[in-house]
Write a protein that holds these residues in place. Structure first.
Motif, PDB file in Angstrom:
ATOM      1  N   GLY A   1      49.422  18.375  17.542  1.00 26.21           N
ATOM      2  CA  GLY A   1      49.685  19.773  17.867  1.00 26.21           C
ATOM      3  C   GLY A   1      49.966  20.565  16.606  1.00 26.21           C
ATOM      4  N   GLY A   2      50.349  21.797  16.736  1.00 27.75           N
ATOM      5  CA  GLY A   2      50.622  22.638  15.577  1.00 27.75           C
ATOM      6  C   GLY A   2      49.351  22.893  14.792  1.00 27.75           C
ATOM      7  N   THR A   3      49.450  22.907  13.491  1.00 24.57           N
ATOM      8  CA  THR A   3      48.293  23.207  12.632  1.00 24.57           C
ATOM      9  C   THR A   3      47.753  21.973  11.919  1.00 24.57           C
ATOM     10  N   PHE A   4      48.220  20.806  12.293  1.00 26.41           N
ATOM     11  CA  PHE A   4      47.839  19.611  11.537  1.00 26.41           C
ATOM     12  C   PHE A   4      46.934  18.697  12.376  1.00 26.41           C
ATOM     13  N   ILE A   5      47.460  17.659  12.994  1.00 23.84           N
ATOM     14  CA  ILE A   5      46.636  16.732  13.782  1.00 23.84           C
ATOM     15  C   ILE A   5      46.585  17.257  15.223  1.00 23.84           C
ATOM     16  N   GLN A   6      45.435  17.709  15.644  1.00 24.19           N
ATOM     17  CA  GLN A   6      45.323  18.293  16.976  1.00 24.19           C
ATOM     18  C   GLN A   6      45.315  17.223  18.072  1.00 24.19           C
ATOM     19  N   ARG A   7      44.657  16.110  17.809  1.00 25.15           N
ATOM     20  CA  ARG A   7      44.609  15.019  18.787  1.00 25.15           C
ATOM     21  C   ARG A   7      44.360  13.708  18.056  1.00 25.15           C
ATOM     22  N   ILE A   8      44.624  12.609  18.738  1.00 27.87           N
ATOM     23  CA  ILE A   8      44.374  11.298  18.162  1.00 27.87           C
ATOM     24  C   ILE A   8      42.940  10.893  18.505  1.00 27.87           C
ATOM     25  N   PRO A   9      42.089  10.639  17.509  1.00 23.27           N
ATOM     26  CA  PRO A   9      40.702  10.243  17.789  1.00 23.27           C
ATOM     27  C   PRO A   9      40.636   8.972  18.633  1.00 23.27           C
ATOM     28  N   GLN A  10      39.649   8.919  19.508  1.00 22.67           N
ATOM     29  CA  GLN A  10      39.500   7.775  20.398  1.00 22.67           C
ATOM     30  C   GLN A  10      39.287   6.488  19.607  1.00 22.67           C
ATOM     31  N   THR A  11      38.593   6.564  18.477  1.00 22.91           N
ATOM     32  CA  THR A  11      38.359   5.362  17.663  1.00 22.91           C
ATOM     33  C   THR A  11      39.671   4.787  17.140  1.00 22.91           C
ATOM     34  N   VAL A  12      40.623   5.667  16.824  1.00 25.70           N
ATOM     35  CA  VAL A  12      41.929   5.218  16.341  1.00 25.70           C
ATOM     36  C   VAL A  12      42.689   4.512  17.465  1.00 25.70           C
ATOM     37  N   ILE A  13      42.622   5.087  18.664  1.00 26.32           N
ATOM     38  CA  ILE A  13      43.281   4.465  19.817  1.00 26.32           C
ATOM     39  C   ILE A  13      42.683   3.087  20.084  1.00 26.32           C
ATOM     40  N   GLU A  14      41.345   3.011  20.036  1.00 26.28           N
ATOM     41  CA  GLU A  14      40.678   1.744  20.306  1.00 26.28           C
ATOM     42  C   GLU A  14      40.989   0.702  19.243  1.00 26.28           C
ATOM     43  N   ARG A  15      41.063   1.121  17.984  1.00 23.67           N
ATOM     44  CA  ARG A  15      41.386   0.181  16.909  1.00 23.67           C
ATOM     45  C   ARG A  15      42.808  -0.374  17.074  1.00 23.67           C
ATOM     46  N   ALA A  16      43.750   0.496  17.400  1.00 23.58           N
ATOM     47  CA  ALA A  16      45.133   0.043  17.608  1.00 23.58           C
ATOM     48  C   ALA A  16      45.221  -0.897  18.807  1.00 23.58           C
ATOM     49  N   GLU A  17      44.508  -0.568  19.873  1.00 26.75           N
ATOM     50  CA  GLU A  17      44.531  -1.419  21.070  1.00 26.75           C
ATOM     51  C   GLU A  17      43.928  -2.783  20.768  1.00 26.75           C
ATOM     52  N   HIS A  18      42.865  -2.784  19.999  1.00 27.67           N
ATOM     53  CA  HIS A  18      42.195  -4.046  19.654  1.00 27.67           C
ATOM     54  C   HIS A  18      43.135  -4.975  18.903  1.00 27.67           C
ATOM     55  N   HIS A  19      43.947  -4.434  18.029  1.00 23.22           N
ATOM     56  CA  HIS A  19      44.858  -5.250  17.214  1.00 23.22           C
ATOM     57  C   HIS A  19      46.247  -5.392  17.830  1.00 23.22           C
TER      58      HIS A  19
END
Length: 407
Positions: free
Chosen positions: A85-103
């Motif tokens: 949110g705000g002016t920086f990271i608007q959302r977490i990319p799906q690839t990042v979510i998938e990488r974290a879930e994988h590990h």
């Protein structure tokens, strides 16, 4: 007692934190919160941190967040929190979510409107309270393990005050990482030390998570190079420990791990004796290298004598010579005769009781007895053969992977 990622999420005022990945790994221990202000985090964490990234000082695009995930996994952080949110990271990319879930890395989203000072203050306060309670609990257990307490009554009163369930029968298990020299032979000293500490921490975290889900849990105690657990005495304990051993072997890399278990103790006044027994069993396990990594003090006896044989091939030859003819690799259940022989020896040669133990018909066990005597060339009435077979079976149980049907 320690603060886990899951417990952080339940702290008052932090209801806005949302788990995006790693739901099955929220039992990871949080050592402290760390706000990452650098592009990468590998040089700035040591393991166990709950890392926060904001995008304030560095652009946190998809590539950077994936890199942070990889750094976190390599360094053993407890979890990663991304402010959105705000002016920086608007959302977490799906690839990042998938990488974290994988590990299996807990990935948490923090809305930018939830102020960082509130989050870090809540976690810091909880960690202080947890640390105080943890020190008290460890102090009580350490005193009971060494026998260095003013009086047993006072130790019990302190334990009751901090809700430490030390009453009731328990089995003490001592564990130690072995083959540490392998690390220092294969890596420079600094890297070897880092790997050793990382592995020890991973083992401690896993042991604490494992014991936490069991009833009447007590904290895992570190004493020198030993991990010490005081577990409720249950029928499934040995099988549970074998499962735990298999889980730990995936964490320790080139090293090995051995366990020694003491006899059952009825109350906390005997914890010191239990620790001494577990150490003796652990020493034998490290000497004989059982495939299960496990040795029970109640089974020692002659193993103390075998431990003194410097050439392990002598022991292996004795086991092969005594039991080898009874292994039938061409059959679907190759160890049937060994299990039958074991049951007969456990029942002092009583075929009927051995048949009941194995849940087979008496005619069946009589047929197996004939096969045992024919293939071994020995008589079960011979006391020397029974003695040799008992010793060989004890070593075999320790050093062979048991079949699914094993008794």
């Amino acid at each position: 007692m320690s603060l886990t990622v899951g417990e952080v999420l339940k702290l008052p005022g932090l209801e806005g934190l949302i788990v995006r990945a790693g739901h099955l790994h929220l039992q990871r221990t949080v050592r402290w919160p760390y706000v990452a202000e650098n592009e990468g985090i590998a040089e700035w964490v040591m393991g166990g941190e709950l890392v926060f990234v904001t995008g304030v000082n560095h652009a946190r695009d998809e590539a950077n967040l994936l890199s942070v995930i990889e750094d976190g996994i390599a360094m053993g952080i407890a979890g990663l929190v991304i402010l959105t949110g705000g002016t920086f990271i608007q959302r977490i990319p799906q690839t990042v979510i998938e990488r974290a879930e994988h590990h299996g890395l807990p990935l948490i989203e923090q809305p930018y409107l939830l102020k960082m000072v509130i989050v870090t203050h809540a976690i810091g306060t909880a960690l202080v309270h947890m640390a105080q309670a943890r020190r008290t609990r460890h102090d009580i257990l350490s005193q009971l393990l060494t026998g260095d307490y003013p009086s047993l009554a006072i130790a019990q009163q302190r334990a009751e005050h901090v809700q430490l369930p030390i009453d009731g029968p328990r089995r003490l298990v001592a564990m130690r990482l072995s083959s540490v020299s392998v690390l220092f032979e294969r890596h420079p000293p600094t890297e070897a030390e880092r790997l050793l500490q990382h592995t020890r921490q991973a083992c401690q975290d896993h042991l604490e998570a494992w014991s936490r889900i069991r009833s009447e849990t007590l904290p895992v105690i570190l004493q020198g190079d030993l991990f010490i657990m005081l577990l409720p005495d249950q029928e499934t304990l040995r099988a549970d420990l074998q499962g735990l051993y298999r889980e730990l072997t995936t964490l320790i890399g080139d090293m090995t791990l051995y366990m020694g278990m003491a006899n059952r103790v009825e109350n906390c006044g005997h914890y010191r004796q239990a620790l001494n027994e577990a150490r003796q069993a652990l020493d034998v396990a490290e000497s004989l290298h059982p495939a299960s990594g496990f040795c029970d003090f109640s089974e020692l006896g002659v193993l103390f004598l075998l431990q003194g044989i410097g050439d392990r091939s002598v022991i292996d030859h004795f086991v092969t010579q005594t039991l080898g003819p009874l292994i039938e690799p061409s059959r679907k259940q190759p160890f049937t005769l060994l299990e039958t022989l074991d049951a007969l020896l456990q029942e002092n040669g009583n075929a009927l009781r051995a048949a009941n133990r194995l849940a087979i018909h008496r005619n069946t066990i009589n047929q197996r007895i004939q096969r045992i005597e024919q293939q071994s060339g020995q008589s079960l009435d011979d006391p020397l053969f029974r003695m040799n077979a008992s010793v060989a079976l004890l070593v075999w149980r320790m050093t062979e992977v048991p079949s699914k049907e094993s008794t």
